[in-house]
Scaffold this motif. Structure first.
Motif, short mmCIF file in Angstrom:
data_model
loop_
_atom_site.label_atom_id
_atom_site.label_comp_id
_atom_site.label_asym_id
_atom_site.label_seq_id
_atom_site.Cartn_x
_atom_site.Cartn_y
_atom_site.Cartn_z
N GLY A 59 0.81 -1.21 0.00
CA GLY A 59 0.00 0.00 0.00
C GLY A 59 0.84 1.26 0.00
N ALA A 60 0.15 2.39 0.02
CA ALA A 60 0.81 3.69 0.00
C ALA A 60 1.39 4.02 1.37
CB ALA A 60 -0.17 4.77 -0.43
N ALA A 61 2.28 4.99 1.39
CA ALA A 61 2.87 5.43 2.65
C ALA A 61 1.92 6.29 3.47
CB ALA A 61 4.15 6.21 2.37
N THR A 62 0.87 6.81 2.84
CA THR A 62 -0.08 7.68 3.52
C THR A 62 -1.39 6.94 3.80
OG1 THR A 62 -0.59 8.53 1.31
CG2 THR A 62 0.82 9.88 2.69
N GLN A 63 -1.86 7.04 5.05
CA GLN A 63 -3.03 6.29 5.48
C GLN A 63 -4.26 6.63 4.65
OE1 GLN A 63 -4.21 5.40 9.79
NE2 GLN A 63 -5.41 7.23 9.38
N LEU A 157 -5.55 12.70 -3.46
CA LEU A 157 -5.29 11.81 -2.34
C LEU A 157 -4.10 10.88 -2.58
CD1 LEU A 157 -9.00 11.03 -1.42
CD2 LEU A 157 -7.36 12.33 -0.05
N ASP A 158 -3.31 11.16 -3.59
CA ASP A 158 -2.05 10.45 -3.78
C ASP A 158 -1.04 10.95 -2.74
OD1 ASP A 158 -0.16 12.66 -5.39
OD2 ASP A 158 -2.32 12.88 -5.68
N PRO A 159 -0.02 10.15 -2.41
CA PRO A 159 0.91 10.54 -1.33
C PRO A 159 1.56 11.91 -1.51
CG PRO A 159 1.18 8.23 -1.81
CD PRO A 159 0.23 8.76 -2.86
N ALA A 160 1.95 12.25 -2.73
CA ALA A 160 2.61 13.54 -2.94
C ALA A 160 1.66 14.69 -2.64
CB ALA A 160 3.13 13.65 -4.37
N SER A 161 0.41 14.57 -3.04
CA SER A 161 -0.57 15.63 -2.79
C SER A 161 -0.93 15.70 -1.32
CB SER A 161 -1.83 15.39 -3.63
OG SER A 161 -1.53 15.45 -5.01
N VAL A 162 -1.06 14.54 -0.67
CA VAL A 162 -1.40 14.50 0.75
C VAL A 162 -0.37 15.27 1.58
CG1 VAL A 162 -1.51 12.95 2.76
CG2 VAL A 162 -2.76 12.39 0.65
N ASN A 163 0.90 15.08 1.24
CA ASN A 163 1.97 15.76 1.99
C ASN A 163 2.48 16.98 1.23
OD1 ASN A 163 2.01 14.18 4.35
ND2 ASN A 163 3.15 12.57 3.28
N ALA A 164 1.56 17.76 0.72
CA ALA A 164 1.92 19.00 0.04
C ALA A 164 2.72 19.90 0.98
CB ALA A 164 0.66 19.72 -0.43
N PRO A 165 3.66 20.68 0.46
CA PRO A 165 4.49 21.54 1.32
C PRO A 165 3.65 22.54 2.10
CG PRO A 165 5.40 21.39 -0.90
CD PRO A 165 4.04 20.76 -0.96
N PRO A 185 9.06 18.19 8.84
CA PRO A 185 8.11 19.10 8.21
C PRO A 185 6.67 18.66 8.47
CG PRO A 185 9.81 18.40 6.65
CD PRO A 185 9.95 17.54 7.87
N ALA A 186 5.76 19.59 8.34
CA ALA A 186 4.34 19.30 8.57
C ALA A 186 3.85 18.22 7.60
CB ALA A 186 3.52 20.57 8.41
N ALA A 187 3.07 17.29 8.12
CA ALA A 187 2.51 16.20 7.31
C ALA A 187 1.02 16.39 7.13
CB ALA A 187 2.79 14.86 7.99
N GLN A 188 0.50 15.83 6.06
CA GLN A 188 -0.93 15.74 5.78
C GLN A 188 -1.61 17.09 5.53
OE1 GLN A 188 -2.81 13.32 8.83
NE2 GLN A 188 -1.07 11.92 8.86
N TYR A 189 -0.83 18.12 5.28
CA TYR A 189 -1.45 19.41 4.97
C TYR A 189 -2.34 19.31 3.72
CZ TYR A 189 -1.95 24.18 3.24
OH TYR A 189 -2.46 25.35 2.76
N GLY A 190 -1.90 18.50 2.76
CA GLY A 190 -2.64 18.41 1.50
C GLY A 190 -3.99 17.74 1.61
N ASN A 191 -4.24 17.03 2.70
CA ASN A 191 -5.58 16.43 2.87
C ASN A 191 -6.68 17.47 2.75
OD1 ASN A 191 -4.37 13.99 3.36
ND2 ASN A 191 -5.01 13.82 5.49
#
Length: 420
Positions: A59-63, A157-165, A185-191
């Protein structure tokens, strides 16, 4: 809306004849075991286990991305099994349709598991008699998988978008800053920028602001987490430490077994079982989107920052029992997840179930027994305080937000399942 009204609305949307009665009666554990031992294995349980294994292995690295994989696969299955063509065996068609839908969706989302998925599909279809029911079921599953996958393309909701800067604001009282030891760095901002399944927008259920820094509630929160959440706490009991450690890991992983318990103990109507799994994960995707919206709207600092750098008895050496995740305190994501899970399971299977055992990868050798979905939520609320990584207010608010978003999913399920 009253909870019973919400529940009845969801039952109508998913097909009340195919789900548990609105009274909330739950079949006994004995009945559930007998149900699983009928002549043909349960295709829903087989493909539930395969979905879990697929995501665990590759699976992906992001839940939230993995919740999305569950949601897409099982929404396709629920749609594919809903309407049986005339003149074919119902169960043969639905078994083939569910397997085909989940197979094709997983194949597109986790292509590295092609060999395992193809073998599982062959095994399922070998148990279904050859004929129109099987061929039409396979075609229906493939069609719905294509349609659902297309509808969710580019949803962010892909991992790169989920962890947007995310640009961290200057340090100030109450404002989130990266936390020790990694200061990641901050995680999950892109959610909060992603497209939900059923919410009108990420901020639809945004919570009110967290307690003010000069409030009695904030002082009480900080005192509790300082005392009970410290790595060297002298007041936290062994059982409380166990609770913190047991519920430390991924919510997706920890709730895989409770959802399977609910699935195994629900009636053997294939569309209902598929809809239960789909709606659970749809609600959880939307809940995580809403969680990040509130987190990054208020940017409340974590307890470790507040205790080390705040004005209330600062202690620069204070360390939490567990490492603080890299995103703001309010609300607790574990608790939004738990609140949503509780609401879906309660809404579709009733508030209680026969006892079941649960283990955790973060607490090897520990087994806990539960009889109500709310008990899992209560443990989650306590656990994050005992871990030293959330305030009580963040936990309580998280449960409330998760319940609201999941209630919205129950009330609006017909928008996805197409039931009038």
């Amino acid at each position: 809306m009253h909870p019973l009204t919400t529940r009845r609305s969801a039952l109508r949307a998913l097909g009340s004849a195919a789900l548990l009665a609105a009274s909330g009666t739950v079949p006994s554990a004995t009945a559930a075991v007998a149900d699983e031992r009928t002549s043909r294995p349960s295709v829903a349980l087989d493909w539930y286990d395969l979905t879990a294994a697929t995501i665990a292995a590759a699976g992906a690295a992001t839940q939230i991305t993995n919740n999305r994989t569950w949601a897409i696969s099982w929404l396709a299955a629920a749609r594919a099994t809903r309407e049986v063509p005339p003149g074919v065996d119902r169960r043969d068609f639905q078994d083939a349709a569910l397997a085909s839908a989940v197979h094709d969706a997983l194949l597109a989302l986790v292509p590295s598991r092609t060999q395992e998925l193809d073998a599982a599909l062959r095994t399922t279809l070998d148990r279904v008699p050859d004929g129109l029911a099987r061929s039409k079921g396979v075609a229906a599953g493939a069609r719905q998988a294509r349609l659902v996958l297309a509808s969710r393309e580019g949803d962010g909701l892909d991992p790169a978008s989920v962890n947007a800067p995310f640009t961290v604001p200057p340090a100030a009282p109450g404002v989130w800053q990266p936390t020790p030891p990694a200061y990641a760095p901050a995680a999950q901002y892109g959610n909060r920028l992603a497209r939900p399944f059923l919410l009108d927008g990420p901020d639809q259920y945004r919570l009110p602001a967290p307690p003010a820094l000069d409030s009695a509630r904030y002082r009480a929160d900080l005192a509790e987490v300082r005392a009970y959440g410290a790595v060297d706490s002298t007041v936290r009991t062994a059982l409380q430490t166990e609770t913190a450690t047991f519920w430390l890991g991924s919510s997706l992983t920890l709730y895989t077994e409770p959802l399977r318990v609910a699935l195994a103990r629900s009636p053997r109507f294939v569309p209902a079982r598929a809809a239960l799994v789909a709606l659970f994960h749809i609600a959880l995707v939307d809940t995580q989107i809403a969680t990040s919206d509130t987190k990054y709207a208020y940017l409340r600092w974590r307890p470790v920052t507040a205790i080390r750098a705040g004005t209330i008895d600062p202690d620069p050496d204070w360390t939490p029992l567990h490492v603080t995740p890299a995103h703001p305190d309010y609300p607790s994501g574990h608790n939004t997840y738990s609140g949503a899970a509780e609401t879906i399971l309660t809404g579709l299977t009733g508030p209680r179930t026969a006892p079941f055992e649960l283990t955790s990868p973060t607490a090897p050798g520990v087994t806990r027994t539960y009889t109500a979905w709310s008990q899992l939520s209560q443990d989650n609320e306590d656990a994050r305080v005992y871990s030293g990584i959330h305030t009580r207010s963040a936990d309580v608010a998280g449960l409330a937000l998760g319940k609201r978003v999941a209630g919205h999913a129950l009330r609006n399920a017909e928008r996805l399942f197409g039931v009038s």
